[in-house]
Design a protein around this motif. Structure first.
Motif, PDB file in Angstrom:
ATOM      1  N   LYS A 159       0.842  -1.213   0.000  1.00 20.56           N
ATOM      2  CA  LYS A 159       0.000   0.000   0.000  1.00 20.56           C
ATOM      3  C   LYS A 159       0.872   1.256   0.000  1.00 20.56           C
ATOM      4  CE  LYS A 159      -0.219  -0.215   5.045  1.00 20.56           C
ATOM      5  NZ  LYS A 159      -1.065  -0.498   6.221  1.00 20.56           N
ATOM      6  N   TYR A 171       5.133   1.872   0.319  1.00 21.40           N
ATOM      7  CA  TYR A 171       5.848   2.689   1.313  1.00 21.40           C
ATOM      8  C   TYR A 171       6.854   3.602   0.606  1.00 21.40           C
ATOM      9  CZ  TYR A 171       3.941  -0.415   4.997  1.00 21.40           C
ATOM     10  OH  TYR A 171       3.117  -1.125   5.837  1.00 21.40           O
ATOM     11  N   SER A 212       4.710  -6.307  10.681  1.00 19.93           N
ATOM     12  CA  SER A 212       6.168  -6.509  10.755  1.00 19.93           C
ATOM     13  C   SER A 212       6.633  -6.728  12.183  1.00 19.93           C
ATOM     14  CB  SER A 212       6.917  -5.293  10.201  1.00 19.93           C
ATOM     15  OG  SER A 212       6.637  -5.119   8.848  1.00 19.93           O
ATOM     16  N   ILE A 221       6.578  -2.508   6.645  1.00 19.13           N
ATOM     17  CA  ILE A 221       7.795  -1.714   6.836  1.00 19.13           C
ATOM     18  C   ILE A 221       9.069  -2.571   6.822  1.00 19.13           C
ATOM     19  CG2 ILE A 221       7.755  -1.743   9.403  1.00 19.13           C
ATOM     20  CD1 ILE A 221       8.396   1.436   7.410  1.00 19.13           C
ATOM     21  N   TYR A 233       7.755   5.100   8.718  1.00 20.63           N
ATOM     22  CA  TYR A 233       6.637   4.916   7.783  1.00 20.63           C
ATOM     23  C   TYR A 233       6.285   6.240   7.094  1.00 20.63           C
ATOM     24  CZ  TYR A 233       5.354   0.732  10.634  1.00 20.63           C
ATOM     25  OH  TYR A 233       5.336  -0.453  11.312  1.00 20.63           O
TER      26      TYR A 233
END
Ligand SMILES: *Cc1c(COP(=O)(O)O)cnc(C)c1O
Length: 386
Positions: A44, A48, A212, A230, A362
């Motif tokens: 998404k 990242y 994660s 991530i 992020y």
């Protein structure tokens, strides 16, 4: 070291270089950490910041199991680009969008009985079977049926004749915190919900809850599938979740020196004149700013790499440019400037930029916007542009 220079090509000097081979290695490392589970690679938000289509095609090429995105529009873009893997859309759905999910063979999230019913009816009228994952809220308070009422959703799903319940999932709120007690509570609630299937002797849908942080820290959270985001991009979910050495960043954000000058003693630099020195300094201007997604909160506190050395941001980050203080150092027009990534033996990580800017890795990554071209490569070998 002598200052590296960017190639003088047609691409804007401010660019993001993404090593797809590193993303592939990170995927393999994560898969090895969760040996009993399948891996849903989360791509998404433009993967990242890494370029969603190129990243997804690479993951498809190396045999990734499936992909996760937030929005229908992201999943549609992947299908248009030739991604054939199963794609789960995490986000909430509106009734009008359901046919688009079905036409693109996308996997829907059903967070309520009402939405499940809408999916069932849309599938019936199109004469297809919808792929659905049920969403249980075990303590995030975002999306999904609360764990205590979830059995009603599971019950309803048994009667929906035009949906295939392929999965059941939940999302962890605190898996990156020092204290894992809330995460253990969420895992326990999820297990209780899933026991519904065992009690009735029904086949268990694919269970998944690990992001994660949970993948890295809690093997008992891996269940049937894990959903790393991530960590796939080689960044820590948080300070309490150090990464295994094999997971490395895949992205380098670069620009170049556009202008060099000497700033005289006591001459204020940039908007608001918030920076000056009592002595002459050498200074360069770099064509990147908050209009590219480089945080304005890095004003006077951020650092970049030039000539393999760290240098500080002088004054406010502008929309399109930023000034860097070299003190007595030197740099020339077109010398490479690294905002994120390594140069020589120095490295600036997204985690570091985040802590200087009061954010998280992020946001540093996803904030790099579409004005910054992405250049993809495999360990330095240019990738086919997509
Ligand atoms: C974004 C997201 C993930 C990935 O989270 P990371 O912390 O980046 O690993 C997993 N699951 C859901 C539902 C998400 O929205």
């Amino acid at each position: 070291m002598s200052n590296p220079r960017l190639p003088d090509d047609a691409i804007r000097p401010t660019r993001v270089e993404v090593n797809l081979a590193q993303i592939a290695r990170n995927y393999q490392s994560l898969a090895a950490l969760a040996p009993g589970a399948r891996v849903m690679a989360v791509v998404k938000a433009n993967a990242y910041g890494h370029g969603m289509v190129a990243t997804a095609l690479e993951l498809q090429r190396i045999g990734a199991h499936c992909l996760g995105v937030a929005l229908l529009e992201e999943a549609e873009e992947l299908r248009r680009a030739g991604v054939m893997l199963p794609i789960l859309v995490f986000g909430g759905i509106s009734e009008v969008q359901i046919p688009r999910f079905l036409q693109n063979d996308l996997t829907l999230t059903a967070p309520s009985i009402e939405k499940l019913d809408l999916i069932d009816r849309a599938a019936a009228s199109l004469g297809v079977r919808a792929r659905v994952h049920l969403k249980v809220d075990t303590g995030m308070e975002r999306l999904g049926m609360h764990h205590d009422t979830a059995p009603r959703l599971l019950e309803a799903s048994l009667k929906a004749m035009h949906v295939q319940i392929e999965g059941i999932y939940s999302h962890l709120a605190c898996a990156d915190e020092e204290d894992l007690s809330y995460t253990h509570l969420q895992l326990q609630r999820f297990a209780e919900v899933c026991a519904f299937y065992t009690r009735r002797g029904l086949p268990m849908p694919t269970r998944h809850i690990a992001n994660s942080a949970a993948l890295l820290r809690l093997p008992q959270s891996h269940l049937d599938m894990v959903r790393p985001g991530i960590a796939l991009y080689g960044c820590e979910p948080g300070p309490a979740c150090p990464l295994p050495a094999a997971l490395r960043p895949a992205l380098c954000w670069k620009s170049h020196v556009a202008y060099f000058k000497v700033v005289r003693a006591n001459s204020p630099v940039s908007y608001g004149g918030t920076w000056s020195r009592g002595h002459d300094v050498r200074m360069v201007t770099v064509p990147v700013g908050y209009g590219d997604g480089y945080f304005r909160s890095l004003s006077n506190v951020g650092e970049v790499l030039i000539g393999g050395q760290r240098h500080g941001i002088a004054g406010r980050v502008c929309m399109d440019q930023v000034m860097i203080n070299l003190e007595r150092g030197s740099a020339y027009y077109r010398d490479e400037v690294v905002l994120l990534g390594s140069q020589g033996d120095q490295e600036i990580r997204a985690e570091e930029v985040a802590s200087r800017a009061g954010s998280i890795a992020y946001e540093v990554l996803t904030n790099i916007n579409s004005r910054v071209p992405r250049v993809h490569h495999h360990d330095g070998v240019p990738a086919q542009s997509v």
